[in-house]
Design a protein around this motif. Structure first.
Motif, PDB file in Angstrom:
ATOM      1  N   ASP A   1     -11.916   0.705   4.759  1.00  0.00           N
ATOM      2  CA  ASP A   1     -10.613   0.743   5.423  1.00  0.00           C
ATOM      3  C   ASP A   1     -10.763   0.841   6.936  1.00  0.00           C
ATOM      4  O   ASP A   1      -9.969   0.271   7.695  1.00  0.00           O
ATOM      5  CB  ASP A   1      -9.790   1.924   4.904  1.00  0.00           C
ATOM      6  CG  ASP A   1      -9.385   1.734   3.447  1.00  0.00           C
ATOM      7  OD1 ASP A   1      -9.363   0.573   2.993  1.00  0.00           O
ATOM      8  OD2 ASP A   1      -9.105   2.739   2.773  1.00  0.00           O
TER       9      ASP A   1
ATOM     10  N   ASP B   1       0.234   7.450   2.579  1.00  0.00           N
ATOM     11  CA  ASP B   1      -0.911   8.189   3.102  1.00  0.00           C
ATOM     12  C   ASP B   1      -1.914   7.237   3.750  1.00  0.00           C
ATOM     13  O   ASP B   1      -2.469   7.518   4.819  1.00  0.00           O
ATOM     14  CB  ASP B   1      -1.593   8.994   1.993  1.00  0.00           C
ATOM     15  CG  ASP B   1      -0.798  10.231   1.614  1.00  0.00           C
ATOM     16  OD1 ASP B   1       0.008  10.694   2.443  1.00  0.00           O
ATOM     17  OD2 ASP B   1      -0.983  10.741   0.497  1.00  0.00           O
ATOM     18  N   TYR B   2      -2.157   6.105   3.091  1.00  0.00           N
ATOM     19  CA  TYR B   2      -3.073   5.109   3.656  1.00  0.00           C
ATOM     20  C   TYR B   2      -2.541   4.594   4.993  1.00  0.00           C
ATOM     21  O   TYR B   2      -3.288   4.489   5.970  1.00  0.00           O
ATOM     22  CB  TYR B   2      -3.250   3.953   2.676  1.00  0.00           C
ATOM     23  CG  TYR B   2      -4.060   2.806   3.240  1.00  0.00           C
ATOM     24  CD1 TYR B   2      -5.444   2.839   3.231  1.00  0.00           C
ATOM     25  CD2 TYR B   2      -3.427   1.690   3.800  1.00  0.00           C
ATOM     26  CE1 TYR B   2      -6.191   1.790   3.756  1.00  0.00           C
ATOM     27  CE2 TYR B   2      -4.162   0.636   4.319  1.00  0.00           C
ATOM     28  CZ  TYR B   2      -5.545   0.691   4.300  1.00  0.00           C
ATOM     29  OH  TYR B   2      -6.272  -0.337   4.830  1.00  0.00           O
TER      30      TYR B   2
ATOM     31  N   THR C   1       0.830  -1.208   0.000  1.00  0.00           N
ATOM     32  CA  THR C   1       0.000   0.000   0.000  1.00  0.00           C
ATOM     33  C   THR C   1       0.862   1.255   0.000  1.00  0.00           C
ATOM     34  O   THR C   1       2.092   1.189  -0.136  1.00  0.00           O
ATOM     35  CB  THR C   1      -0.963  -0.006   1.206  1.00  0.00           C
ATOM     36  OG1 THR C   1      -1.895   1.075   1.059  1.00  0.00           O
ATOM     37  CG2 THR C   1      -0.227   0.133   2.524  1.00  0.00           C
TER      38      THR C   1
ATOM     39  N   ASP D   1     -14.955   6.455   4.995  1.00  0.00           N
ATOM     40  CA  ASP D   1     -14.099   5.398   4.466  1.00  0.00           C
ATOM     41  C   ASP D   1     -14.391   4.102   5.224  1.00  0.00           C
ATOM     42  O   ASP D   1     -13.538   3.580   5.946  1.00  0.00           O
ATOM     43  CB  ASP D   1     -12.625   5.794   4.624  1.00  0.00           C
ATOM     44  CG  ASP D   1     -11.708   4.936   3.767  1.00  0.00           C
ATOM     45  OD1 ASP D   1     -12.214   3.991   3.131  1.00  0.00           O
ATOM     46  OD2 ASP D   1     -10.498   5.202   3.741  1.00  0.00           O
TER      47      ASP D   1
ATOM     48  N   GLU E   1      -2.789   7.294   7.851  1.00  0.00           N
ATOM     49  CA  GLU E   1      -4.153   7.567   8.289  1.00  0.00           C
ATOM     50  C   GLU E   1      -4.773   6.367   9.003  1.00  0.00           C
ATOM     51  O   GLU E   1      -5.529   6.518   9.965  1.00  0.00           O
ATOM     52  CB  GLU E   1      -4.994   8.029   7.092  1.00  0.00           C
ATOM     53  CG  GLU E   1      -4.605   9.443   6.653  1.00  0.00           C
ATOM     54  CD  GLU E   1      -5.029   9.797   5.250  1.00  0.00           C
ATOM     55  OE1 GLU E   1      -5.981   9.153   4.741  1.00  0.00           O
ATOM     56  OE2 GLU E   1      -4.425  10.705   4.645  1.00  0.00           O
TER      57      GLU E   1
END
Length: 440
Positions: free
Chosen positions: A413, A348-349, A345, A410, A352
């Motif tokens: 996630d 940023d993912y 991945t 979201d 966060e």
């Protein structure tokens, strides 16, 4: 004489403030302006998000400091949760720090560093993740040779984070000519203040460390709140001014497009190719030092859990190097998970997801101040949250807003992080059953 009474109380206000500033300022201020602008859609809301993120951090720091002084034990969140809510909740917070938060933070910092390096030397972007992975492995080896080496690197690179911040602020505000307020980011994603504040909280992350040195302060009742308020206000001012400077140098839409390379690009505009590269090196130094600090400290959580048989293969992960006295196995556990995350991945993912997962437990930690006051009502406190109960309530509500809005915006996630958290429950009960069988 116990460990707490043996601590020398020689930390004054200036040192305490430097600890706050040093543990909070890392990579986020260089990496997150684009994300925050993208989530908010314009510069006004972006600056508001940075302000609100800072205020939530300030309220959280002031609140957790009282929890830390009432539970004067090492271990941070892991210990606070166990002392207030019981062994299961302590375990779950440690589990999340071990399998989500710690590796995700290390992975995000490694990927940000790799991205910055390929931009700095104009290399192929595909090299970025591998540079990040190589850097994580290099620092892991260095830290496993002993904390004095990791600590040396940490001291060496602390000043590096302040140089690019100061130069970008001063020259960006005085020399820039772009529109600062009401500047559209041109982003096409749905506007979400919750996601924007969540992104800023990665930049503000590290504030939990402020309560760890309370037992070594000359007068914690006075010094601790001043250090937290002063330190975090300095960080907030620096973050807001960096964003103002970037907006004054680059159009908001360009900051979004450049992402984590926006600060380096702004420096090139300000100081020319050579000066821009020097500032980019300073930013890389800041991220490198921040990554080193995380690799140095984060494995202490799984190590503490393994010492108490709260992880599978606890005997392995509780091992300490006979020569260097470092938790080698626990460190490699975190790094292996981090590298897997880096491969599958983006930074940023990871950043966060890490903040979302840990803030679920921060809410409980903030509420703990109410439970501890009720439990210890007859005991004298060395430090009390100012403006109680307004400050802890603000910290709780602000954190709840972040968590709930992230779930709504979201859900996939968010529920992935929640599922991994809940997956720790069968592991906990399996370990508890085995530990009871071994005790007979």
């Amino acid at each position: 004489m116990n460990q707490e009474t043996a601590l020398k109380k020689d930390i004054g206000l200036s040192v305490a403030m430097s600890i706050v500033i040093g543990t909070v300022i890392g990579s986020g201020i260089f990496m997150k302006p684009g994300s925050v602008l993208e989530y908010t859609g314009n510069s006004n809301l972006a600056l508001l998000a940075w302000t609100l993120g800072g205020l939530i951090t300030l309220a959280g720091g002031l609140t957790i400091a009282e929890v830390a002084t009432q539970i004067p034990k090492t271990g941070g969140l892991y210990v606070y949760m166990e002392e207030v809510y019981g062994k299961l909740w302590g375990y779950l917070s440690g589990w999340v720090q071990t399998v989500i938060y710690g590796p995700a933070v290390i992975g995000a910092l490694g990927l940000y560093f790799g991205s910055l390096m390929v931009n700095l030397f104009s290399w192929d972007e595909s090299f970025g993740p591998w540079i990040g992975i190589g850097t994580v492995l290099f620092l892991t080896i260095i830290n496993n040779f002993g904390t004095k080496y990791g600590g040396f690197i940490q001291n060496l690179f602390t000043i590096g984070k302040l140089v690019p911040i100061g130069l970008i602020i001063i020259f960006g505000i005085t020399k820039g000519n772009e529109q600062i307020l009401n500047a559209s980011s041109g982003a096409v994603v749905e506007i979400s203040m919750g996601a924007a504040i969540l992104a800023t909280l990665f930049a503000y992350d590290g504030w939990l460390m402020v309560g760890f040195v309370a037992g070594e302060m000359k007068d914690p009742g006075k010094t601790l709140p001043k250090a937290i308020i002063g330190g975090i206000l300095v960080v907030m001012a620096a973050y807001l001014l960096v964003n103002v400077a970037l907006l004054h140098i680059l159009p908001a839409s360009e900051i979004v497009r450049l992402g984590e390379n926006s600060a380096a690009s702004a420096a090139t505009i300000l100081f020319g190719p050579l000066g821009g590269k020097l500032i980019a090196v300073g930013i890389a130094v800041s991220i490198f030092g921040c990554l080193n600090g995380k690799i140095l400290t984060i494995p202490r959580v799984p190590f503490a859990m393994a010492e108490r048989n709260q992880l599978p293969m606890s005997k392995t992960f509780s091992q300490v190097s006979e020569k260097y006295g470092t938790p080698i196995a626990a460190t490699y556990l975190q790094v292996v998970i981090a590298i897997i995350m880096m491969i599958v991945t983006d930074p940023d993912y990871l950043s966060e997801m890490a903040i979302f997962a840990i803030y679920i437990f921060y809410i409980f930690a903030f509420y703990a101040v109410f439970k501890l006051r009720n439990r210890n009502r007859d005991k004298k406190r060395t430090y009390s949250v100012p403006l109680f109960p307004v400050v802890p309530i603000f910290a709780i509500l602000g954190s709840l807003y972040i968590v709930v809005s992230t779930i709504l915006n979201d859900p996939l996630d968010s529920f992935t992080a929640i599922f991994i958290t809940v997956a720790g429950l069968p592991v906990y009960f399996w370990l508890e059953r085995n530990n009871k069988q071994d005790s007979f």
